[in-house]
Write a protein that holds these residues in place. Structure first.
Motif, PDB file in Angstrom:
ATOM      1  N   UNK A  19     -14.449   7.086 -13.209  1.00 16.71           N
ATOM      2  CA  UNK A  19     -13.924   6.716 -11.897  1.00 16.71           C
ATOM      3  C   UNK A  19     -12.406   6.596 -11.902  1.00 16.71           C
ATOM      4  N   UNK A  20     -11.795   6.406 -13.086  1.00 16.81           N
ATOM      5  CA  UNK A  20     -10.340   6.267 -13.191  1.00 16.81           C
ATOM      6  C   UNK A  20      -9.864   7.007 -14.444  1.00 16.81           C
ATOM      7  N   UNK A  21      -9.628   8.295 -14.293  1.00 17.83           N
ATOM      8  CA  UNK A  21      -9.271   9.130 -15.436  1.00 17.83           C
ATOM      9  C   UNK A  21      -7.979   8.668 -16.101  1.00 17.83           C
ATOM     10  N   UNK A  22      -6.991   8.251 -15.309  1.00 12.59           N
ATOM     11  CA  UNK A  22      -5.722   7.808 -15.879  1.00 12.59           C
ATOM     12  C   UNK A  22      -5.926   6.611 -16.802  1.00 12.59           C
ATOM     13  N   UNK A  23      -6.723   5.643 -16.403  1.00  8.65           N
ATOM     14  CA  UNK A  23      -6.973   4.463 -17.242  1.00  8.65           C
ATOM     15  C   UNK A  23      -7.665   4.848 -18.544  1.00  8.65           C
ATOM     16  N   UNK A  24      -8.621   5.764 -18.464  1.00  7.11           N
ATOM     17  CA  UNK A  24      -9.345   6.196 -19.653  1.00  7.11           C
ATOM     18  C   UNK A  24      -8.405   6.957 -20.595  1.00  7.11           C
ATOM     19  N   UNK A  25      -7.606   7.879 -20.058  1.00  2.10           N
ATOM     20  CA  UNK A  25      -6.674   8.635 -20.894  1.00  2.10           C
ATOM     21  C   UNK A  25      -5.597   7.731 -21.485  1.00  2.10           C
ATOM     22  N   UNK A  26      -5.130   6.746 -20.740  1.00  2.16           N
ATOM     23  CA  UNK A  26      -4.158   5.782 -21.274  1.00  2.16           C
ATOM     24  C   UNK A  26      -4.736   5.040 -22.471  1.00  2.16           C
ATOM     25  N   UNK A  27      -6.016   4.683 -22.399  1.00  2.00           N
ATOM     26  CA  UNK A  27      -6.686   3.987 -23.506  1.00  2.00           C
ATOM     27  C   UNK A  27      -6.702   4.863 -24.767  1.00  2.00           C
ATOM     28  N   UNK A  28      -7.123   6.105 -24.616  1.00  2.00           N
ATOM     29  CA  UNK A  28      -7.185   6.997 -25.775  1.00  2.00           C
ATOM     30  C   UNK A  28      -5.785   7.329 -26.307  1.00  2.00           C
ATOM     31  N   UNK A  29      -4.820   7.469 -25.415  1.00  2.00           N
ATOM     32  CA  UNK A  29      -3.434   7.711 -25.851  1.00  2.00           C
ATOM     33  C   UNK A  29      -2.943   6.529 -26.688  1.00  2.00           C
ATOM     34  N   UNK A  30      -3.269   5.323 -26.271  1.00  5.03           N
ATOM     35  CA  UNK A  30      -2.895   4.111 -27.012  1.00  5.03           C
ATOM     36  C   UNK A  30      -3.478   4.120 -28.424  1.00  5.03           C
ATOM     37  N   UNK A  31      -4.652   4.748 -28.588  1.00  3.96           N
ATOM     38  CA  UNK A  31      -5.305   4.820 -29.900  1.00  3.96           C
ATOM     39  C   UNK A  31      -4.838   6.014 -30.736  1.00  3.96           C
ATOM     40  N   UNK A  32      -3.889   6.796 -30.229  1.00  3.90           N
ATOM     41  CA  UNK A  32      -3.332   7.894 -31.019  1.00  3.90           C
ATOM     42  C   UNK A  32      -3.889   9.265 -30.696  1.00  3.90           C
ATOM     43  N   UNK A  33      -4.622   9.407 -29.605  1.00  2.00           N
ATOM     44  CA  UNK A  33      -5.123  10.706 -29.177  1.00  2.00           C
ATOM     45  C   UNK A  33      -4.042  11.436 -28.387  1.00  2.00           C
ATOM     46  N   UNK A  34      -4.014  12.771 -28.491  1.00  2.00           N
ATOM     47  CA  UNK A  34      -3.182  13.578 -27.615  1.00  2.00           C
ATOM     48  C   UNK A  34      -3.943  13.697 -26.304  1.00  2.00           C
ATOM     49  N   UNK A  35      -3.272  13.471 -25.196  1.00  2.00           N
ATOM     50  CA  UNK A  35      -3.941  13.519 -23.889  1.00  2.00           C
ATOM     51  C   UNK A  35      -3.192  14.429 -22.931  1.00  2.00           C
ATOM     52  N   UNK A  36      -3.954  15.133 -22.120  1.00  2.00           N
ATOM     53  CA  UNK A  36      -3.421  15.986 -21.072  1.00  2.00           C
ATOM     54  C   UNK A  36      -3.958  15.451 -19.756  1.00  2.00           C
ATOM     55  N   UNK A  37      -3.094  14.801 -18.987  1.00  2.00           N
ATOM     56  CA  UNK A  37      -3.519  14.165 -17.730  1.00  2.00           C
ATOM     57  C   UNK A  37      -4.035  15.188 -16.714  1.00  2.00           C
ATOM     58  N   UNK A  38      -3.383  16.330 -16.630  1.00  2.00           N
ATOM     59  CA  UNK A  38      -3.767  17.328 -15.634  1.00  2.00           C
ATOM     60  C   UNK A  38      -5.174  17.871 -15.888  1.00  2.00           C
ATOM     61  N   UNK A  39      -5.474  18.171 -17.151  1.00  2.00           N
ATOM     62  CA  UNK A  39      -6.773  18.741 -17.491  1.00  2.00           C
ATOM     63  C   UNK A  39      -7.815  17.677 -17.833  1.00  2.00           C
TER      64      UNK A  39
END
Length: 126
Positions: A19-39
């Motif tokens: 329901x909130x992709x930005x919040x989920x991607x922010x969480x994984x980015x905080x853990x050291x994952x590379x994240x692509x917000x657009x995709x």
């Protein structure tokens, strides 16, 4: 007879609806994952997850409560599971369950993201 060329799977991507992709991607980015917000990608080493934003949020059901704390959506085998656990812990991960050795001789832990999806990480022990 012509030989059929061999094939192999090169990587695996789990797809989740959130329901909130930005919040989920922010969480994984905080853990050291590379994240692509657009995709909607979150990737680290050989683990790739794709998050699609869904509306309405009430349609998103990560897992049935009957499965409890052992329910996982993805499980990844890793090298250095103790170090990965300590890294995630220092970065504020929310744990589904803490580091342990299970009855199958897998040293493992699992995290839970803001949407409720659970990702396990494990390593075989001698």
């Amino acid at each position: 007879m012509n030989a059929v060329p061999s094939s192999r799977i090169t990587h695996f991507s789990a797809v989740f609806f959130v329901s909130d992709r930005k919040a989920v991607l922010d969480y994984y980015r905080q853990l050291g994952f590379w994240c692509d917000e657009e995709m909607g990608f979150a990737e680290r080493d050989g683990l790739q997850m794709i998050f699609h934003e869904s509306d309405p949020a009430r349609e998103i059901v990560p897992h049935a409560p009957a499965h409890g704390r052992e329910a996982l959506h993805v499980f990844a085998m890793v090298e250095g599971v103790d170090r990965l656990y300590e890294e995630f812990k220092s970065k504020g991960a929310v744990f589904q369950y803490e580091l342990r050795t299970n009855e199958y001789r897998i040293r493992e832990f699992a995290i839970r993201d803001p949407q409720g999806y659970t990702i396990g990480f494990g390593e075989s022990v001698a």
